[in-house]
Scaffold this active site. Sequence first.
Site, PDB file in Angstrom:
ATOM      1  N   CYS A 125      50.272  52.448  24.061  1.00 44.48           N
ATOM      2  CA  CYS A 125      48.939  52.856  23.631  1.00 44.48           C
ATOM      3  C   CYS A 125      48.873  52.931  22.112  1.00 44.48           C
ATOM      4  O   CYS A 125      49.765  53.483  21.463  1.00 44.48           O
ATOM      5  CB  CYS A 125      48.616  54.214  24.240  1.00 44.48           C
ATOM      6  N   HIS A 135      40.461  46.633  43.536  1.00 48.88           N
ATOM      7  CA  HIS A 135      41.888  46.330  43.477  1.00 48.88           C
ATOM      8  C   HIS A 135      42.359  46.007  42.063  1.00 48.88           C
ATOM      9  O   HIS A 135      43.460  45.508  41.874  1.00 48.88           O
ATOM     10  CB  HIS A 135      42.216  45.181  44.438  1.00 48.88           C
ATOM     11  N   LEU A 138      33.629  31.312  56.328  1.00 48.29           N
ATOM     12  CA  LEU A 138      33.940  30.214  57.241  1.00 48.29           C
ATOM     13  C   LEU A 138      34.752  30.681  58.441  1.00 48.29           C
ATOM     14  O   LEU A 138      34.897  29.945  59.408  1.00 48.29           O
ATOM     15  CB  LEU A 138      34.723  29.122  56.497  1.00 48.29           C
ATOM     16  N   GLN A 183      36.944  42.919  45.821  1.00 44.70           N
ATOM     17  CA  GLN A 183      38.375  43.077  46.081  1.00 44.70           C
ATOM     18  C   GLN A 183      39.204  42.222  45.130  1.00 44.70           C
ATOM     19  O   GLN A 183      40.430  42.266  45.167  1.00 44.70           O
ATOM     20  CB  GLN A 183      38.707  42.641  47.506  1.00 44.70           C
ATOM     21  N   GLY A 199      32.643  35.753  51.122  1.00 48.88           N
ATOM     22  CA  GLY A 199      34.012  35.285  50.963  1.00 48.88           C
ATOM     23  C   GLY A 199      35.089  36.312  51.203  1.00 48.88           C
ATOM     24  O   GLY A 199      36.183  36.197  50.656  1.00 48.88           O
ATOM     25  N   CYS A 230      46.217  59.307  27.966  1.00 48.67           N
ATOM     26  CA  CYS A 230      45.006  59.698  27.245  1.00 48.67           C
ATOM     27  C   CYS A 230      43.952  60.184  28.229  1.00 48.67           C
ATOM     28  O   CYS A 230      43.793  59.615  29.321  1.00 48.67           O
ATOM     29  CB  CYS A 230      44.453  58.518  26.450  1.00 48.67           C
TER      30      CYS A 230
END
Length: 339
Positions: free
Chosen positions: A164, A126, A237, A106, A207, A137
């Site tokens: 581009c 993400h 945690l 993520q 995590g 393109c």
Amino acid sequence: MAAGGLSRSERKAAERVCDDPEELRRKVQELAGAVRNAKYLVVYTGAGISTAASIPDYRGPNGVWTLLQKGRNVSATDLSEAEPTLTHMSIACLHEQKLVQHVVSQNCDGLHLRSGLPRTAISELHGNMYIEVCTSCIPNREYVRVFDVTERTALHRHQTGRTCHKCGAQLRDTIVHFGERGTLGQPLNWEAATEAASKADTILCLGSSLKVLKKYPRLWCMTKPPSRRPKLYIVNLQWTPKDDWAALKLHGKCDDVMQLLMDELGLEIPLYNRWQDPIFSLATPLRAGEEGSHSRKSLCRSREEAPPGDRGAPLTSGPILGGWFGRGCAKRAKRKKAT
């Protein structure tokens, strides 16, 4: 709503629990057995694997969402100073050893790419702060940069200000903000993520609060009967909405758990080396006239390569501005009701 802007359920979810050292070691031994025996192991990663690189997480006690909801400012070390953590390097090693087949992340910080993990083995759901693309393109033309390309971008506003080299169309960043739907092929790589999830017999979540990932049913093989779904291992945690599904929940910092895991597996964790960072070989240089198109600090292989004003400069901490962190997060800040 409780004091400080957080509801009781939100405060409970933000509470941290730590396993005592002996309990954590016992759990890591069980995790090591699962890693050895897995036929197809996929790793899901969230912001918690990058906190050791001074990049804030989101829902921890000092996370971005938590602080914003309390009305406090959010700051972090200059992201150009961030380097892959022990966890990033461990994952790259596990993939090289064929113990991990795919990584679904993520995170937008680009640290998996910089750890040496092959592009084909990563799905950055993400986006990646170092990548801008031309969607005019076909196929989309990709530009890897050595600076954060999201300086001028925000929710529903993705043009970076550069064009581009091939067709001259406006380039856009690859970030998927809350409220947006990610449609780019790369670096999101949804096709590979979905295929990996369908093949997985084991999933290791590192995590991540899993509050976003749980909304992606394709990643959890929900169409399979429960007995055929992957075994789930979670390192966090805090509470996650998938805890009740987990074969094992380890309450510890990602770096601590991965150090113990790599020791248990008898594998040496490679050290990150800026001179070997893949981003420098993948990057497309700016064209003449584009040097002033951004003001973000560029990555460099060493202090000697840094611009004169940057050499020897200490790590700086200040407000997180713009792009994938600042403006995107600000959209989530809860407004106080008028009285």
